[in-house]
Design a protein around this motif. Structure first.
Motif, PDB file in Angstrom:
ATOM      1  N   SER A  57      -4.637 -11.689  -4.096  1.00 39.99           N
ATOM      2  CA  SER A  57      -5.987 -12.117  -4.433  1.00 39.99           C
ATOM      3  C   SER A  57      -6.968 -10.953  -4.312  1.00 39.99           C
ATOM      4  N   PRO A  58      -8.031 -10.954  -5.117  1.00 40.32           N
ATOM      5  CA  PRO A  58      -9.077  -9.939  -4.933  1.00 40.32           C
ATOM      6  C   PRO A  58      -9.664  -9.951  -3.528  1.00 40.32           C
ATOM      7  N   LEU A  59      -9.560 -11.091  -2.821  1.00 41.15           N
ATOM      8  CA  LEU A  59     -10.089 -11.168  -1.458  1.00 41.15           C
ATOM      9  C   LEU A  59      -9.482 -10.110  -0.546  1.00 41.15           C
ATOM     10  N   GLY A  60      -8.243  -9.743  -0.796  1.00 38.08           N
ATOM     11  CA  GLY A  60      -7.570  -8.781   0.072  1.00 38.08           C
ATOM     12  C   GLY A  60      -8.192  -7.398   0.061  1.00 38.08           C
ATOM     13  N   PHE A  61      -8.993  -7.102  -0.969  1.00 37.21           N
ATOM     14  CA  PHE A  61      -9.640  -5.792  -1.082  1.00 37.21           C
ATOM     15  C   PHE A  61     -11.070  -5.791  -0.551  1.00 37.21           C
ATOM     16  N   HIS A  62     -11.481  -6.867   0.076  1.00 35.70           N
ATOM     17  CA  HIS A  62     -12.886  -7.039   0.440  1.00 35.70           C
ATOM     18  C   HIS A  62     -13.466  -5.834   1.168  1.00 35.70           C
ATOM     19  N   ASP A  63     -12.718  -5.258   2.088  1.00 38.60           N
ATOM     20  CA  ASP A  63     -13.255  -4.182   2.930  1.00 38.60           C
ATOM     21  C   ASP A  63     -13.213  -2.809   2.265  1.00 38.60           C
ATOM     22  N   ILE A  64     -12.397  -2.643   1.222  1.00 41.55           N
ATOM     23  CA  ILE A  64     -12.200  -1.291   0.681  1.00 41.55           C
ATOM     24  C   ILE A  64     -12.413  -1.186  -0.827  1.00 41.55           C
ATOM     25  N   ALA A  65     -12.746  -2.284  -1.495  1.00 41.86           N
ATOM     26  CA  ALA A  65     -12.845  -2.253  -2.965  1.00 41.86           C
ATOM     27  C   ALA A  65     -13.815  -1.170  -3.443  1.00 41.86           C
ATOM     28  N   TYR A  66     -14.920  -1.008  -2.732  1.00 42.13           N
ATOM     29  CA  TYR A  66     -15.939  -0.037  -3.162  1.00 42.13           C
ATOM     30  C   TYR A  66     -15.453   1.398  -3.016  1.00 42.13           C
ATOM     31  N   GLU A  67     -14.385   1.618  -2.259  1.00 43.93           N
ATOM     32  CA  GLU A  67     -13.850   2.968  -2.079  1.00 43.93           C
ATOM     33  C   GLU A  67     -12.781   3.312  -3.111  1.00 43.93           C
ATOM     34  N   MET A  68     -12.350   2.327  -3.898  1.00 46.00           N
ATOM     35  CA  MET A  68     -11.304   2.559  -4.880  1.00 46.00           C
ATOM     36  C   MET A  68     -11.912   2.913  -6.236  1.00 46.00           C
ATOM     37  N   ASP A  69     -11.158   3.654  -7.034  1.00 50.44           N
ATOM     38  CA  ASP A  69     -11.650   4.076  -8.348  1.00 50.44           C
ATOM     39  C   ASP A  69     -11.518   2.977  -9.390  1.00 50.44           C
ATOM     40  N   ARG A  70     -10.525   2.125  -9.244  1.00 52.23           N
ATOM     41  CA  ARG A  70     -10.244   1.117 -10.269  1.00 52.23           C
ATOM     42  C   ARG A  70      -9.576  -0.096  -9.637  1.00 52.23           C
ATOM     43  N   TYR A 130       0.839  -1.207   0.000  1.00 51.78           N
ATOM     44  CA  TYR A 130       0.000   0.000   0.000  1.00 51.78           C
ATOM     45  C   TYR A 130       0.865   1.244   0.000  1.00 51.78           C
ATOM     46  N   VAL A 131       0.370   2.280  -0.704  1.00 53.23           N
ATOM     47  CA  VAL A 131       0.925   3.626  -0.651  1.00 53.23           C
ATOM     48  C   VAL A 131      -0.250   4.579  -0.463  1.00 53.23           C
ATOM     49  N   GLY A 132      -0.213   5.381   0.598  1.00 56.95           N
ATOM     50  CA  GLY A 132      -1.303   6.305   0.859  1.00 56.95           C
ATOM     51  C   GLY A 132      -1.410   6.659   2.316  1.00 56.95           C
ATOM     52  N   ASP A 133      -2.530   7.267   2.704  1.00 65.98           N
ATOM     53  CA  ASP A 133      -2.673   7.823   4.047  1.00 65.98           C
ATOM     54  C   ASP A 133      -3.577   7.022   4.975  1.00 65.98           C
ATOM     55  N   ARG A 134      -4.143   5.915   4.517  1.00 68.79           N
ATOM     56  CA  ARG A 134      -4.937   5.102   5.443  1.00 68.79           C
ATOM     57  C   ARG A 134      -4.018   4.542   6.539  1.00 68.79           C
ATOM     58  N   PRO A 135      -4.573   4.208   7.717  1.00 67.85           N
ATOM     59  CA  PRO A 135      -3.768   3.527   8.738  1.00 67.85           C
ATOM     60  C   PRO A 135      -3.218   2.219   8.154  1.00 67.85           C
ATOM     61  N   ILE A 136      -1.927   2.171   7.915  1.00 72.53           N
ATOM     62  CA  ILE A 136      -1.364   1.161   7.028  1.00 72.53           C
ATOM     63  C   ILE A 136      -1.304  -0.229   7.651  1.00 72.53           C
ATOM     64  N   ILE A 137      -1.061  -0.319   8.933  1.00 70.76           N
ATOM     65  CA  ILE A 137      -0.889  -1.643   9.539  1.00 70.76           C
ATOM     66  C   ILE A 137      -2.225  -2.397   9.634  1.00 70.76           C
ATOM     67  N   PRO A 138      -3.297  -1.786  10.167  1.00 69.39           N
ATOM     68  CA  PRO A 138      -4.578  -2.505  10.139  1.00 69.39           C
ATOM     69  C   PRO A 138      -4.999  -2.898   8.724  1.00 69.39           C
ATOM     70  N   LEU A 139      -4.746  -2.015   7.762  1.00 68.12           N
ATOM     71  CA  LEU A 139      -5.137  -2.286   6.372  1.00 68.12           C
ATOM     72  C   LEU A 139      -4.398  -3.505   5.822  1.00 68.12           C
ATOM     73  N   LEU A 140      -3.077  -3.540   5.978  1.00 67.59           N
ATOM     74  CA  LEU A 140      -2.291  -4.626   5.400  1.00 67.59           C
ATOM     75  C   LEU A 140      -2.483  -5.941   6.147  1.00 67.59           C
ATOM     76  N   LEU A 141      -2.570  -5.887   7.462  1.00 70.25           N
ATOM     77  CA  LEU A 141      -2.795  -7.133   8.208  1.00 70.25           C
ATOM     78  C   LEU A 141      -4.172  -7.714   7.892  1.00 70.25           C
ATOM     79  N   ARG A 142      -5.162  -6.862   7.745  1.00 75.46           N
ATOM     80  CA  ARG A 142      -6.501  -7.335   7.364  1.00 75.46           C
ATOM     81  C   ARG A 142      -6.464  -7.978   5.981  1.00 75.46           C
ATOM     82  N   ALA A 143      -5.726  -7.362   5.046  1.00 75.86           N
ATOM     83  CA  ALA A 143      -5.604  -7.932   3.703  1.00 75.86           C
ATOM     84  C   ALA A 143      -4.961  -9.317   3.763  1.00 75.86           C
ATOM     85  N   LEU A 144      -3.954  -9.486   4.618  1.00 77.78           N
ATOM     86  CA  LEU A 144      -3.331 -10.809   4.763  1.00 77.78           C
ATOM     87  C   LEU A 144      -4.306 -11.815   5.368  1.00 77.78           C
ATOM     88  N   GLU A 145      -5.019 -11.392   6.398  1.00 82.20           N
ATOM     89  CA  GLU A 145      -5.976 -12.308   7.045  1.00 82.20           C
ATOM     90  C   GLU A 145      -7.042 -12.791   6.067  1.00 82.20           C
TER      91      GLU A 145
END
Length: 346
Positions: A206-219, A7-22
């Motif tokens: 995997s697309p699964l990693g975006f489950h929580d935020i896919a709708y917030e992304m443009d592409r 990830y590159v950006g301003d979201r809280p990076i550790i919860p985001l990446l660990l959730r993507a791994l889980e």
């Protein structure tokens, strides 16, 4: 096969990446977990053996912060059955000797020992276990890249130089304080999905990693399987990694695939996602793709993979009512509760 995120950006990076791994762990991963971040120009890495839930508990991984980071959930077939191959030093990311780059890897580098013989006397290899004569292929790639950078190459040119020497299927992802808001990825046939949003970009296996935020992304898209990717804020640049490599135009025959998979699941009653894949290698998969077993085996060793296509087809069989899917907790890699997807007949 491992599961990765970046990830590159301003979201809280550790919860985001660990959730993507889980979210991705049950596919097959979870033997070890690690994160690398750039925090105010400083490279920081925390990693240990075990799935995300364990590493969260026994390390300070949750205290990391930054605006660019890479995250890795390791799967290793030897580590699955023998915890001696699942020590914390074998977890990703790996650092170069100067601790100026962190690299994570997915796939298999079949000629890694050749490169290790050339590098072992001039670099420090933390993942080497003398009693087992074992070292991760991934750490070799980190030192190969470091040598090219020290020779004056840019990261992009260094990635091209290194990957041209590797045999197998692989994805390398790199961060460095020298380019603090960039994630570089070099991919040959490994699963790779990228999302771009407002002033942010993200990668997952995997697309699964975006489950929580896919709708917030443009592409959300899958780059070509022979690519160099440069992830920066709100942007992903994609170029061809190696024009001498040939992508295969093999197509999966879904009818044959369904017949072969359902026969195996019927016989086993309940079967894990990795064991099911192995049961079809090479003859079953060769038939599914309409090629000879010899051709399939040969091209597999050269890197041919269809990981997300496989998972996607399994989800189709579930959606159509042929299979049921659930996550079981299994003893793997020395830990009793590694999540793993299992299938049974519906």
């Amino acid at each position: 096969m491992c599961q990765l995120a970046a990830y590159v950006g301003d979201r809280p990076i550790i919860p985001l990446l660990l959730r993507a791994l889980e979210l991705q762990e049950p596919l097959y991963a979870g033997h070890a977990t690690g994160l690398g971040v750039i925090d105010q120009g400083v490279l920081r890495v925390v990693k240990d053996s075990g799935p995300v839930v364990r590493v969260r508990h026994v390390t300070d991984i949750g205290s990391l912060k930054g605006t660019a980071g890479i995250a890795h959930s390791r799967y290793n077939s030897r580590a699955r059955d023998d915890p001696r191959f699942n020590i914390s030093e074998m977890a990703h990311p790996f650092l170069d000797d100067a601790r100026n780059l962190a690299l994570m890897h997915n796939g298999t580098i079949y000629n890694y020992r050749k490169h290790w013989q050339q590098l072992r006397d001039v670099h420090s290899f933390t993942s080497y276990v003398e009693g087992l004569d074992s070292i991760t292929d991934s750490e070799i790639a980190a030192h190969m890249l470091s040598d090219e950078l020290l020779g004056g190459m840019s990261i992009e040119k260094a990635l091209r130089a290194v990957t041209s020497q590797l045999v197998g299927g692989f994805l390398l992802a790199v961060i460095t304080p020298d380019d603090p808001e960039t994630v570089w990825i070099a991919n040959w046939y490994q699963p790779c999905v990228v999302a771009v949003g407002d002033d942010e970009a993200m990668f997952c296996s995997s697309p699964l990693g975006f489950h929580d935020i896919a709708y917030e992304m443009d592409r959300l898209f899958k780059p070509p399987k022979n690519s160099i990717l440069k992830l920066t804020r709100g942007k992903v640049e994609v170029t061809t990694m190696d024009s001498s490599r040939r992508l295969y135009d093999w197509k999966m025959d879904e009818g044959r695939a369904a017949d072969a998979i359902l026969q195996i699941v019927m016989k086993e009653k309940e079967i894990g996602v990795k064991k099911l894949w192995d049961a079809l290698y090479p003859d079953g998969w060769a038939e599914v793709f309409g090629v000879s077993s010899e051709s399939f085996r040969k091209e597999y060793l050269q890197g041919f993979r269809f990981v997300n296509e496989y998972f996607g087809f399994m989800d189709k069989l579930v959606a159509r009512g042929f299979l049921k899917k659930k996550v079981n907790l299994r003893a793997e890699g020395g830990y009793p509760e590694t999540p793993r997807i299992f299938y049974s007949l519906a």
